[in-house]
Each structure stands twice: as C-alpha cells, then as structure tokens.
Design an enzyme around this catalytic site. Structure first.
Site, PDB file in Angstrom:
ATOM      1  N   LYS A  98      54.032  38.991  18.297  1.00  0.00           N
ATOM      2  CA  LYS A  98      53.741  39.074  19.746  1.00  0.00           C
ATOM      3  C   LYS A  98      54.045  37.694  20.335  1.00  0.00           C
ATOM      4  O   LYS A  98      53.877  36.670  19.661  1.00  0.00           O
ATOM      5  CB  LYS A  98      52.268  39.448  19.967  1.00  0.00           C
ATOM      6  CG  LYS A  98      51.866  40.793  19.346  1.00  0.00           C
ATOM      7  CD  LYS A  98      52.369  41.967  20.138  1.00  0.00           C
ATOM      8  CE  LYS A  98      51.969  43.269  19.476  1.00  0.00           C
ATOM      9  NZ  LYS A  98      52.452  44.465  20.178  1.00  0.00           N
ATOM     10  N   LYS A 148      56.334  42.959  11.048  1.00  0.00           N
ATOM     11  CA  LYS A 148      57.264  43.941  11.582  1.00  0.00           C
ATOM     12  C   LYS A 148      57.778  43.478  12.950  1.00  0.00           C
ATOM     13  O   LYS A 148      57.075  42.806  13.698  1.00  0.00           O
ATOM     14  CB  LYS A 148      56.622  45.324  11.697  1.00  0.00           C
ATOM     15  CG  LYS A 148      55.540  45.461  12.741  1.00  0.00           C
ATOM     16  CD  LYS A 148      54.952  46.888  12.809  1.00  0.00           C
ATOM     17  CE  LYS A 148      55.791  47.791  13.662  1.00  0.00           C
ATOM     18  NZ  LYS A 148      55.743  47.478  15.115  1.00  0.00           N
ATOM     19  N   ASN A 149      59.024  43.915  13.264  1.00  0.00           N
ATOM     20  CA  ASN A 149      59.492  43.819  14.646  1.00  0.00           C
ATOM     21  C   ASN A 149      58.607  44.749  15.476  1.00  0.00           C
ATOM     22  O   ASN A 149      58.142  45.781  14.966  1.00  0.00           O
ATOM     23  CB  ASN A 149      60.915  44.355  14.769  1.00  0.00           C
ATOM     24  CG  ASN A 149      62.005  43.389  14.321  1.00  0.00           C
ATOM     25  OD1 ASN A 149      63.086  43.834  13.958  1.00  0.00           O
ATOM     26  ND2 ASN A 149      61.764  42.107  14.364  1.00  0.00           N
ATOM     27  N   ASP A 150      58.435  44.435  16.741  1.00  0.00           N
ATOM     28  CA  ASP A 150      57.744  45.392  17.594  1.00  0.00           C
ATOM     29  C   ASP A 150      58.698  46.535  17.940  1.00  0.00           C
ATOM     30  O   ASP A 150      59.929  46.407  17.763  1.00  0.00           O
ATOM     31  CB  ASP A 150      57.209  44.702  18.853  1.00  0.00           C
ATOM     32  CG  ASP A 150      55.821  45.237  19.183  1.00  0.00           C
ATOM     33  OD1 ASP A 150      55.022  44.519  19.787  1.00  0.00           O
ATOM     34  OD2 ASP A 150      55.539  46.391  18.805  1.00  0.00           O
ATOM     35  N   GLU A 151      58.122  47.626  18.456  1.00  0.00           N
ATOM     36  CA  GLU A 151      58.939  48.847  18.574  1.00  0.00           C
ATOM     37  C   GLU A 151      60.136  48.713  19.524  1.00  0.00           C
ATOM     38  O   GLU A 151      61.125  49.423  19.373  1.00  0.00           O
ATOM     39  CB  GLU A 151      58.075  50.058  18.928  1.00  0.00           C
ATOM     40  CG  GLU A 151      57.477  50.087  20.305  1.00  0.00           C
ATOM     41  CD  GLU A 151      56.248  49.217  20.450  1.00  0.00           C
ATOM     42  OE1 GLU A 151      55.828  48.598  19.455  1.00  0.00           O
ATOM     43  OE2 GLU A 151      55.737  49.136  21.572  1.00  0.00           O
ATOM     44  N   HIS A 181      57.993  54.285  13.381  1.00  0.00           N
ATOM     45  CA  HIS A 181      57.112  53.950  14.503  1.00  0.00           C
ATOM     46  C   HIS A 181      57.117  55.161  15.435  1.00  0.00           C
ATOM     47  O   HIS A 181      58.175  55.699  15.734  1.00  0.00           O
ATOM     48  CB  HIS A 181      57.579  52.684  15.224  1.00  0.00           C
ATOM     49  CG  HIS A 181      56.545  52.170  16.181  1.00  0.00           C
ATOM     50  ND1 HIS A 181      56.265  52.795  17.372  1.00  0.00           N
ATOM     51  CD2 HIS A 181      55.688  51.132  16.084  1.00  0.00           C
ATOM     52  CE1 HIS A 181      55.285  52.135  17.988  1.00  0.00           C
ATOM     53  NE2 HIS A 181      54.912  51.135  17.240  1.00  0.00           N
ATOM     54  N   HIS A 199      52.857  55.396  11.532  1.00  0.00           N
ATOM     55  CA  HIS A 199      51.607  55.013  12.201  1.00  0.00           C
ATOM     56  C   HIS A 199      50.770  56.287  12.400  1.00  0.00           C
ATOM     57  O   HIS A 199      51.277  57.300  12.921  1.00  0.00           O
ATOM     58  CB  HIS A 199      51.916  54.370  13.551  1.00  0.00           C
ATOM     59  CG  HIS A 199      52.554  53.017  13.424  1.00  0.00           C
ATOM     60  ND1 HIS A 199      52.018  51.881  13.982  1.00  0.00           N
ATOM     61  CD2 HIS A 199      53.679  52.609  12.779  1.00  0.00           C
ATOM     62  CE1 HIS A 199      52.778  50.830  13.697  1.00  0.00           C
ATOM     63  NE2 HIS A 199      53.794  51.249  12.968  1.00  0.00           N
ATOM     64  N   LYS A 252      42.715  50.290  19.807  1.00  0.00           N
ATOM     65  CA  LYS A 252      42.865  50.416  21.271  1.00  0.00           C
ATOM     66  C   LYS A 252      43.438  51.760  21.712  1.00  0.00           C
ATOM     67  O   LYS A 252      43.385  52.121  22.885  1.00  0.00           O
ATOM     68  CB  LYS A 252      43.760  49.297  21.799  1.00  0.00           C
ATOM     69  CG  LYS A 252      45.247  49.452  21.467  1.00  0.00           C
ATOM     70  CD  LYS A 252      46.078  48.261  21.940  1.00  0.00           C
ATOM     71  CE  LYS A 252      47.541  48.450  21.609  1.00  0.00           C
ATOM     72  NZ  LYS A 252      48.356  47.258  21.838  1.00  0.00           N
TER      73      LYS A 252
HETATM   74  C1  CAP Z   1      50.131  47.150  18.270  1.00  0.00           C
HETATM   75  C2  CAP Z   1      51.510  47.655  18.636  1.00  0.00           C
HETATM   76  C3  CAP Z   1      51.827  48.992  18.024  1.00  0.00           C
HETATM   77  C4  CAP Z   1      50.821  50.052  18.348  1.00  0.00           C
HETATM   78  C5  CAP Z   1      51.352  51.442  18.074  1.00  0.00           C
HETATM   79  C6  CAP Z   1      51.666  47.756  20.136  1.00  0.00           C
HETATM   80  O1  CAP Z   1      49.959  45.896  18.836  1.00  0.00           O
HETATM   81  O2  CAP Z   1      52.502  46.774  18.174  1.00  0.00           O
HETATM   82  O3  CAP Z   1      53.120  49.361  18.469  1.00  0.00           O
HETATM   83  O4  CAP Z   1      49.797  49.854  17.453  1.00  0.00           O
HETATM   84  O5  CAP Z   1      50.253  52.291  18.130  1.00  0.00           O
HETATM   85  O6  CAP Z   1      52.812  47.530  20.543  1.00  0.00           O
HETATM   86  O7  CAP Z   1      50.677  48.060  20.812  1.00  0.00           O
HETATM   87  P1  CAP Z   1      48.473  45.294  18.768  1.00  0.00           P
HETATM   88  P2  CAP Z   1      49.983  53.262  16.885  1.00  0.00           P
HETATM   89  O8  CAP Z   1      48.124  45.098  17.318  1.00  0.00           O
HETATM   90  O9  CAP Z   1      48.570  43.981  19.524  1.00  0.00           O
HETATM   91  O10 CAP Z   1      47.582  46.301  19.424  1.00  0.00           O
HETATM   92  O11 CAP Z   1      49.832  52.345  15.714  1.00  0.00           O
HETATM   93  O12 CAP Z   1      48.734  53.985  17.290  1.00  0.00           O
HETATM   94  O13 CAP Z   1      51.182  54.153  16.804  1.00  0.00           O
HETATM   95 MG    MG Z   2      54.166  47.712  18.980  1.00  0.00          MG
END
Ligand code: CAP
Ligand code: MG
Ligand code: MG
Length: 484
Positions: A169, A195-198, A290, A324, A332
């Site tokens: 992040k 991991k890379n973010d989505e 993801h 996930h 959250k």
């Molecule tokens: C979490 C996250 C994930 C979500 C996906 C986001 O960040 O990287 O993509 O967890 O949700 O972008 O919000 P945080 P799920 O750790 O800062 O919340 O795992 O329910 O599919």
């Molecule tokens: Mg994410």
C-alpha cells in the site's frame, strides 16, 4: 413419499414445457449423471414457485420461453430437472446432466448456464446460487489446483502456521523502486509473502518490467539478510492473453527461483479463461485468484448472484491454488462467519460440508477412511500413489485479507479453526506507526503469541512492535476510520 398438497396443486398448474423440466421422482440425483444446484429464489410477477423454478431450469439448460418445434427426444435428455423445492425457505434444487457442459474441463461454460441468463430473467425477482455439488465422475474432467499451499509452505520451510503476507500500500502510485522498498521492509520485518494489489499492472509511474526487476533485487537482499525464503505474487491480469503470458514469462525470465513467485489473477474481471490458462500453462506456479467484483454477486444482502462458497468451489475446480474467501466478519469487508468459513473449509478439505451438500473432492468414496488417509498423504507428498487412481481435486488455499491487522489474527484463526491459509494485511501492516518493517514484525509477534497460547497484550509486554500495533489498531477498532 406423499407429495404435499401445495406441490401437487402447483404441478397441475405447469404447462407441458414447464412440466418437462421437473422430476420429483428422480431416483437418485447423486447417481453421477447430474451436477446439483440449490438456489434461493423468489418467483417473478404472475408465476407460482414451481412455474418459476421450471423456467429457471429451462433457461439454464436446454430451453427458452416456448417449446420449440426443433426439440428432439435426445435434447430432452439434456433438460435440467427441478427435483426438490422448499416453499418456506424459498429454495429449489435443480439437477443438471453434466454432459451439457463443454468437455475438457471448462469452468466458464458451467457458469454461463447456471448463473448466466437466468440472473436476468423476468420470471424471477430473486435468484442466488447458494451451493453446488459435483459428482466425482464429473470432477475428473477438471484440472483442480496443481501447485498448492502445501508446496508453498514447503518452499518457505514453514509448517502448522498461516503464511504471513501483505499487500503493498498505497494501492497504487509508488514507483517501481519505492514499491520494491516496501517489499524489502516487509520481508526483513519477518513476513513471508507480498502481493501486488488487485489493480497493479503496467502503469507509467511503475512500469511492469521495472517493478519485476526491483522486486527481484529486494527479494535477493531480504533472502540474503534473513536466510529465509520469500514469495511475491505478481498480478498478471492484462488486456489480452498474450500480454498476460508476456508478463508471466518476464517474471520467469527475471531469475526468480521456482516457488518464489506466484501469479495473481483478478479472476472475475479478467475471467475464468485467464484463470484456467494460467493453471494449464504454469502447473508449477501458485495461481492466486483475487476476487475483486465478487461483491456484486455474493454480498449477503444481494438477492441475485451466487454465494462465496459457490465462487470458491469453482475457483478450486478451475485450478486456482488459492482464492480470497473473506475474513468472516473480522475484517473490513461484508461477509458472515458462516458464509466465509464454510467457503474456506469447502476449498481446503477433501470432504467438505457446504450449505446444502457434502462435497467429496476425490473419486474415492468419502466414507473410505483408509484410502482417504492415503489420498491425503499422497496429496501432501505426491509420492505414495504413482498412478492417479485416487484422482482428487487438490486443496485450494483460503486467502484471508480485507482489513485485518495483527490484533485480529487470533480472532480469525479461532473462527476459522485452521491455520492452513495465507493472510495478507495491507493497512494492517503499513499503517503501523513505526512503518512497514515494524508492521511485519508485529504480525510475526501476534502469531508467536498465538502459538505460545499467550494474549497479545501479555506478549506485547516484551515486544515493542506489537504493543505499538495494539495501541494503534486497537484504538481504531471502535471508529474503524482515521481519527480526526
Ligand atoms: C486488502 C485489499 C484486498 C481486499 C480484498 C484491498 O487491503 O488489498 O484486495 O482484502 O478483499 O485492496 O482492500 P487491506 P477480500 O489489508 O488494507 O484491507 O480479501 O475480501 O477479497
Ligand atoms: Mg487489494
Ligand atoms: Mg441464449
């Protein structure tokens, strides 16, 4: 069995076409010919329960809104059949002859039937696929995972604990060098997996090739300094398959040793063909699904869509190594403990109870304890059964993310009843008042406290990163947003 009066009356109300899509005398729906589905549904205007259910079965198999002159005796063999209804709970059970589906293990084809047009039909006002059951004869047509969480844990040299991960992040906006710095800090802080973010892809401020090379440098440095193996999950989602494969090859060509990288795919926005292409082209790589966009279908309050369990079962069938599955209300994202934990167990275990079906993921009858033990051994060590007589669909790892932080780790493990998962904490690590490295160490300390059966408060007395995490995240627990 005497048929309830309401069912008898509604059967009489069906037209000839609708009648053909029902069979309340179906001898044994689990005879191996049918994939079974349970839907929650509410009929649309002017239809009773059975009329609407029959229309769902028609549109999601061979039919349309009229009987057509071109039907044949054989085409009728392929009709889906309503075989059970629960009026009170508004549920319908539909059996699909699985010969309907594209041969060669194609998951997107099944979804096109059972959650395709039907979700848009006027004849329903609510339709949600809650659970699904695959007969073992059908299972063996599908890939299932190849490189599993067991392989990743073996590579990392860890046992009996979750893989501790993070998402870099801010979600977007770092240069490739800054991105790699965050990876390094997490890894030297004690974390296993980044991991890379989505949405990470090939942004001009963080070119894909540079990001890969900088991550490699960061990983080499962290491995040298910690003496521990590390993993990075690269998002290979792209505009087209060629670019996706190009990104995979770029990663493999950058000198990462096998096991040190995973391929992340935004399975819903990139699509099931992308998931299966990765699984088939790279059986030696952890395929990280993801599920961004899943909320449109799975949120508990959504009347139209499918459950987290159904999504997760299809991910396992398609060969994703992990998906996930939600934080069971601890983090959250919306999602209930019941829903998220059933999903996590549903993709981990060889025989798993769903919301309505018990699914055995191996050809071996689920009751045969000895052979199942052998199967489990084999799927762990791939050495016992050389042939694939037991042909099982290997485990798919729950990946637990969304809003977790070190103070919540134990809460999730307790509700999940397993440590066989990957956790990825983004803000839960990088919002730590002393930065990423301390955030990673606080996560490791939270795990150590759990393993030593100590409260984190207790353990924090001698672990400063954890005490700072408790002060910071503990406070936020109430307001769940930045304090003013
Ligand atoms: C979490 C996250 C994930 C979500 C996906 C986001 O960040 O990287 O993509 O967890 O949700 O972008 O919000 P945080 P799920 O750790 O800062 O919340 O795992 O329910 O599919
Ligand atoms: Mg994410
Ligand atoms: Mg059509």
């Amino acid at each position: 069995m005497v048929m309830p009066k309401k069912l008898q009356d509604e059967l009489k109300s069906l037209n000839a076409k609708q009648l053909r899509y029902t069979n309340f005398e179906l001898k044994n729906p689990k005879n191996g010919e049918y994939m079974l589905c349970v839907f929650h549904f509410v009929p649309g205007k002017g239809l009773n329960t059975l009329q609407a259910a029959a229309e769902i079965a028609a549109e999601s198999s061979t039919g349309t809104n009229f009987t057509v002159q071109t039907e044949t005796d054989f085409s009728h063999e392929m009709d889906a059949l309503v075989y059970q209804v629960d009026y009170k709970k508004e549920l319908v059970w539909i059996a699909y002859p699985w010969r309907l589906f594209d041969r060669g293990g194609n998951v997107q084809n099944i979804l096109t039937y059972v959650v395709g047009n039907v979700l848009g039909m006027k004849q329903i006002s609510a339709l949600k696929l809650l659970d699904i059951w695959f007969p073992s004869a059908m299972l063996e047509q599908y890939d299932g995972p190849s490189y599993t969480l067991d392989d990743m844990k073996k590579y990392l040299g860890i046992k009996g604990r979750p893989v501790l991960g993070t998402i870099v992040k801010p979600k977007m906006g770092l240069t490739s060098a800054e991105y790699a710095e965050v990876c390094y800090d997490f890894w030297v802080g004690g974390g296993d997996f980044v991991k890379n973010d989505e949405p990470q892809a090939n942004q001009d401020f963080c070119p894909y090739d540079k990001m890969v090379l900088h991550v490699k440098e960061a990983m080499d440095k962290a491995v040298r300094e910690t003496g521990k193996k590390k993993v990075h999950s690269f998002n290979v989602s792209a505009a087209d398959f060629d670019t996706m494969i190009e990104r995979c090859e770029m990663i493999r060509g950058a000198g990462f040793e096998p096991g040190s990288y995973a391929f992340l795919i935004d399975g819903l926005t990139a699509g099931w063909m992308a998931v299966q292409t990765l699984r088939r082209k790279y059986p030696d790589v952890f395929i990280h699904f993801h599920r961004a966009m899943h909320g449109a279908f799975t949120r508990p309050e959504n009347p139209i869509g499918f459950s987290v369990l159904v999504l997760s079962k299809f991910a396992r069938l398609s060969g994703a190594s992990g998906i996930h599955t939600g934080t069971a209300g601890v983090g959250k994202m919306a999602g209930t403990p019941e829903e998220d934990i059933v999903a996590a167990k549903g993709i981990l275990d060889l025989v798993a109870k769903g919301h309505f079906f018990e699914q055995s993921w191996a050809k071996v009858p689920g009751k045969d304890k000895d052979v199942l033990k052998l199967v489990r051994e084999d799927s762990l060590h791939h050495v016992i059964l050389s042939d694939d007589s037991w042909r099982g669909i290997k485990k798919c790892a729950p990946i637990i993310s969304g809003g977790l932080n070190p103070t919540l780790l134990k809460a999730f493990i307790d509700v999940a009843g397993t440590t066989d998962f990957i956790t990825t904490m983004g803000a839960g690590c990088h919002a730590h008042p002393d930065g990423t490295r301390a955030g990673a160490t606080a996560l490791v300390q939270a795990l150590e406290a759990y393993q030593k059966k100590k409260s984190i408060e207790d353990y924090a007395k001698t672990h400063k990163e954890l005490v700072r995490a408790i002060e910071f995240f503990g406070k936020k627990k109430l307001r769940n947003s930045e304090s003013s």
